[in-house]
Motif scaffolding. Sequence first.
Motif, mmCIF file in Angstrom:
data_model
loop_
_atom_site.group_PDB
_atom_site.id
_atom_site.type_symbol
_atom_site.label_atom_id
_atom_site.label_comp_id
_atom_site.label_asym_id
_atom_site.label_seq_id
_atom_site.Cartn_x
_atom_site.Cartn_y
_atom_site.Cartn_z
ATOM 1 N N UNK A 36 3.721 -3.937 -0.252
ATOM 2 C CA UNK A 36 5.072 -3.511 0.093
ATOM 3 C C UNK A 36 5.416 -2.277 -0.727
ATOM 4 N N UNK A 37 6.424 -1.552 -0.284
ATOM 5 C CA UNK A 37 6.940 -0.425 -1.063
ATOM 6 C C UNK A 37 7.901 -0.970 -2.112
ATOM 7 N N UNK A 38 7.599 -0.719 -3.374
ATOM 8 C CA UNK A 38 8.438 -1.246 -4.450
ATOM 9 C C UNK A 38 9.451 -0.258 -4.980
ATOM 10 N N UNK A 39 9.607 0.908 -4.328
ATOM 11 C CA UNK A 39 10.485 1.960 -4.824
ATOM 12 C C UNK A 39 11.905 1.466 -5.051
ATOM 13 N N UNK A 40 12.392 1.600 -6.272
ATOM 14 C CA UNK A 40 13.747 1.201 -6.606
ATOM 15 C C UNK A 40 13.949 -0.294 -6.661
ATOM 16 N N UNK A 41 12.931 -1.056 -6.331
ATOM 17 C CA UNK A 41 13.013 -2.519 -6.340
ATOM 18 C C UNK A 41 12.295 -3.079 -7.556
ATOM 19 N N UNK A 42 11.014 -2.694 -7.701
ATOM 20 C CA UNK A 42 10.244 -3.121 -8.870
ATOM 21 C C UNK A 42 9.559 -1.928 -9.525
ATOM 22 N N UNK A 43 9.738 -0.743 -8.947
ATOM 23 C CA UNK A 43 9.072 0.478 -9.390
ATOM 24 C C UNK A 43 10.094 1.585 -9.572
ATOM 25 N N UNK A 44 9.873 2.454 -10.573
ATOM 26 C CA UNK A 44 10.647 3.686 -10.682
ATOM 27 C C UNK A 44 9.961 4.631 -11.663
ATOM 28 N N UNK A 45 10.501 5.825 -11.777
ATOM 29 C CA UNK A 45 9.957 6.856 -12.660
ATOM 30 C C UNK A 45 11.050 7.441 -13.533
ATOM 31 N N UNK A 46 10.737 7.645 -14.809
ATOM 32 C CA UNK A 46 11.570 8.456 -15.700
ATOM 33 C C UNK A 46 10.799 9.740 -15.950
ATOM 34 N N UNK A 47 11.403 10.890 -15.655
ATOM 35 C CA UNK A 47 10.676 12.148 -15.841
ATOM 36 C C UNK A 47 10.962 12.725 -17.226
#
Length: 429
Positions: A258-269
């Motif tokens: 599944x796509x986990x974007x914003x659900x269980x995944x994210x990025x700090x730049x």
Amino acid sequence: MTIGGLRGVVPPAGTANLIEEFRSGLAAPICLTWELTYACNLSCVHCLSSSGRRDPRELSTAECRRVIDELERMQVFYVNIGGGEPTVRPDFWDLVGYANAHHVGVKFSTNGARITPEVAARLAASDYVDVQVSLDGATAEVNDAIRGSGSFELALRAMRHLARAGFAGFKISVVMTRQNVGQLEKFQALADSLGAQLRITRLRPSGRGADVWDELHPTAGQQRQLYDWLVAHGENVLTGDSFFHLAGYGQALPGLNMCGAGRVVCLIDPVGDVYACPFAIHDAFLAGNVRSPGGFAAVWRDSELFARLRGPQSGGACASCSAYDACQGGCMAAKFFTGLPLDGPDPECVRGLGQQALSLVDAAAPPRPAGDHSHRTRVTAATGPVPVSIGPRPADVVAKTAASPSRRSVPDRACDQDPLAGFTPAAVG
């Protein structure tokens, strides 16, 4: 990280209840990628963050420590650190030690430029630290065409240092391209010979990768070759959820699919901006900044973007496809940066629907990735990669980490698709 009240414990994947819990978002991310700097001595043609030059606005040591304090309070079990080349930051080892002392494990990606025998020995003795060495070809010819002249030997030397130091299980991280799919057996043999573990990830049209995606992404036949190889060998290979779009062939691959974007995944730049996905560095997926009131925790908890991503999603035209339950429509970032609608087919849809959709997209229409930090000469398929140039190494290397059971306590999560992790270049002197 907390699931069901247990720190660092993830129930076995595969249950409908677990997937639904992940889709609605968790109290803290499972798979947090943190790019500490854009500075890099390489100019890999597919770099997802277009790294090369340091951004003068990047978070200070004190600000990074405050973020780590937040992660500890949120019970984030570990963080994937990348860049650019993270070890170029003078405070990198200090931050690794600080994270470990505050119960946050570190998995960092590197091209190996600063992995000396001494560094390797200290890493092998460190707890809660894991290393991923990036390599995009099992031969110098294939790798160096992507990562730069001399980068193959640079990575191989680093891996040998780690192996000789007794660092068992470090990762060889490979971005799959049209040029290296046929080298899967060689990659596996290399990992086996060094006591390492192979980790493969999907090429996305992110960062500089947007300029070379058409010529680098695997063909339809190679996608099937890759799928068949993963079905046969996937138990011993880390993939995260890079290839859930291939589940349309039939058998689901290991991972959350599944796509986990914003659900269980994210990025700090490097400047503290928080994006829904490491592969989606664009204002459309910008959720906030850790320098804002409430810090990272407030962004993760209160972002309107994340709230939308955690809500019910439309499958669009894909919902009527018999493979939709398996592939979930594919990768959000891959669709966005090729100009396809987010509820449309993945550009590499195994049924060929993505290719059909792409034929209708205006070549000038796809959004451009945000922020180009490339060296003065922007690297494209035409100009080629920038040669490796290694600067002097700092005298102090790895900070003493806090006592803990063992490095193997840093788990390999189902969502281990660190965009940085497979796509980061190296250090700038």
